[in-house]
Design a protein around this motif. Structure first.
Motif, PDB file in Angstrom:
ATOM      1  N   UNK A  23       0.829  -1.208   0.000  1.00 39.48           N
ATOM      2  CA  UNK A  23       0.000   0.000   0.000  1.00 39.48           C
ATOM      3  C   UNK A  23       0.865   1.260   0.000  1.00 39.48           C
ATOM      4  N   UNK A  24       0.437   2.252  -0.739  1.00 39.52           N
ATOM      5  CA  UNK A  24       1.113   3.547  -0.703  1.00 39.52           C
ATOM      6  C   UNK A  24       1.069   4.148   0.695  1.00 39.52           C
ATOM      7  N   UNK A  25       0.128   3.668   1.502  1.00 39.49           N
ATOM      8  CA  UNK A  25      -0.029   4.218   2.851  1.00 39.49           C
ATOM      9  C   UNK A  25       0.916   3.600   3.873  1.00 39.49           C
ATOM     10  N   UNK A  26       1.748   2.645   3.457  1.00 37.65           N
ATOM     11  CA  UNK A  26       2.641   1.978   4.413  1.00 37.65           C
ATOM     12  C   UNK A  26       4.085   2.334   4.105  1.00 37.65           C
ATOM     13  N   UNK A  27       4.744   2.910   5.072  1.00 32.52           N
ATOM     14  CA  UNK A  27       6.135   3.351   4.852  1.00 32.52           C
ATOM     15  C   UNK A  27       7.162   2.378   5.419  1.00 32.52           C
TER      16      UNK A  27
END
Ligand code: FES
Ligand SMILES: [Fe+2]
Length: 445
Positions: free
Chosen positions: A414-418
């Protein structure tokens, strides 16, 4: 390799190296997987097989790792040797899987080598005149060592010895005599996740309170986790009250004797590993043979003694592990880079994970149980291969763990997980794993 304290403070992607944060690239990036292929796998000691898989001269196991393949073969002398699994003529692979050979034989043009890698037959060798000396066409040797019954290989002639690589794990765990354990069962599966995601599912006890919540009535699940050199471990504090409910459920009240039995029964029924029928029999004796008002630590002492007695009834050898060793070696170890195990005096559950081709979201994951046996009672065990973990009966606990793996891999994309925020108390083994990994990937030596 330099001391780990020299570790650069930034990853190759320019991100800061922190003990409580693992940038997501380590799990999903093809570049990262490529760097592992170039800088990790060729430079570390890693498990190729167990010694019992190649008991006699000519027995071999092929260990495939990334783009390399290594043939591990028992010599006439009884020693173990390993060679790059490639024909020096035009590059055909020589072995696959495992089996028994009299000599290496290439199926393309028929060249042959003895078990020690020396060429013994080159078809029409006189066509080369004098330009094909033996040393140019001997099989390329790979370093081999053994510890705990595992056969380790290392492709780097400059790397430290296996003994140095394994410290302090090897010395701390020596009293368990893992080398005397033999296979009970072995399964291999392709998992839809990065090889590190699979291993890390077993690197910590922090997930038990949610993933294996059914265990909480019988166990205080709070763990500590430590780095031990390149390796890591987790365990339970010496004051942990096994057999009583987790403090997460409220007050820790109950009968430790019954709780220990129910815990071992639950583990046996749903994992068939880390507990044994003898541990179950030992726990069952507690209620009859230990007073109800006994201090919990008296109950644990009785349990250890009964376990030893139950093993003796079956002629099962029992190692002399000092209490201090039992306490200091915890429950679970991650031997860098890809061996994880949960150990007990007479048995062990161990895992190995490897990349599956070039896809960072797929791995080959192997689950194995080994145990001490009375001499001659060792079963003949083969490996079961499954295509899809959901189609294999693993018992509840492993199924619960496996359910997380693919979902973690999907979530991480996910783009939301760094990145992963590892718990500084209970997931220290995971952050140490990544710091060691980072050191290999960034090291320019
Ligand atoms: S490739 Fe092996 S003998 Fe030709
Ligand atoms: Fe688990």
């Amino acid at each position: 390799m330099n001391d780990l304290s020299d570790a650069p403070q930034r990853t190759a992607d320019g991100e800061e190296v922190r003990a409580d944060f693992v940038p997501v690239a380590a799990y999903i990036s093809r570049d990262h997987a490529e760097r592992e292929k170039e800088r990790l796998w060729p430079r570390v000691w890693q498990v190729a097989c167990r010694e019992e898989e190649i008991p006699n001269a000519g027995d071999f196991v092929t260990y495939d790792i990334a783009d390399d393949s290594i043939a591990v073969v028992r010599q006439q002398s009884g020693d173990i040797a390993a060679f790059y699994n490639v024909c020096p003529h035009r590059g055909r692979r020589l072995t696959e899987g495992c089996g028994k050979m009299g000599r290496f034989h290439c199926k393309y043009h028929g060249w042959k080598w003895s078990l020690d890698g020396a060429p013994v037959d080159v078809v029409d060798r006189d066509n080369w005149g004098t330009s094909l000396p033996d040393e140019d066409i001997a099989l390329g040797a790979v370093r081999v060592g053994t510890w705990g019954g595992w056969v380790f290989v290392c492709m780097d002639s400059e790397a430290e010895s296996l003994e140095e690589f394994l410290e302090p794990a090897a010395a701390q765990l020596a009293p368990f005599e893992f080398e005397k354990m033999r296979y009970v069962w072995r399964k291999s599966i392709v998992m839809p996740c990065n090889w590190k995601v699979a291993l890390e599912a077993f690197d910590e006890g922090y997930h038990v309170q949610t993933t294996h919540r059914q265990l909480l009535p019988y166990m205080d699940d709070l763990t500590y986790s430590e780095a031990r050199g390149k390796h890591g471990m987790f365990g339970y504090a010496p004051t942990t009250l096994f057999g009583l409910p987790s403090p997460r459920l409220g007050e820790q009240k109950g009968d430790v004797r019954k709780g220990l039995y129910l815990f071992n029964k639950e583990i046996w029924d749903t994992l068939q590993a880390t507990s044994t029928l003898e541990m179950l029999a030992a726990a069952k004796r507690l209620e009859a043979e230990v007073p109800e008002d006994a201090d919990p630590f008296t109950v644990y002492g009785a349990f250890a003694q009964f376990h030893r007695e139950e093993a003796a009834k079956n002629g099962r050898p029992f190692p002399d592990v000092p209490v201090e060793t039992l306490m200091s070696t915890g429950t679970d170890w991650h031997i860098f880079p890809n061996l994880v195990f949960l150990h007990q005096p007479t048995n062990m559950l161990w895992y190995r994970a490897r990349p599956n081709g070039d896809d960072p979201s797929s791995c080959i994951f192997e689950i194995n149980v080994i145990e001490r046996f009375a001499e001659g009672a060792e079963p003949d065990v083969g490996v079961e291969h499954g295509a899809d973990w959901a189609e294999v009966d693993w018992g509840l606990i492993l199924a619960q763990d496996f359910q997380n793996m693919g979902e973690v891999q999907k979530g991480m994309k996910s783009r939301g997980f760094k990145g992963a925020r590892t718990n500084p108390v209970q997931e220290r083994a995971i952050s140490n794993f990544h710091q060691t990994l980072h050191h290999y990937l960034a090291d320019k030596n």
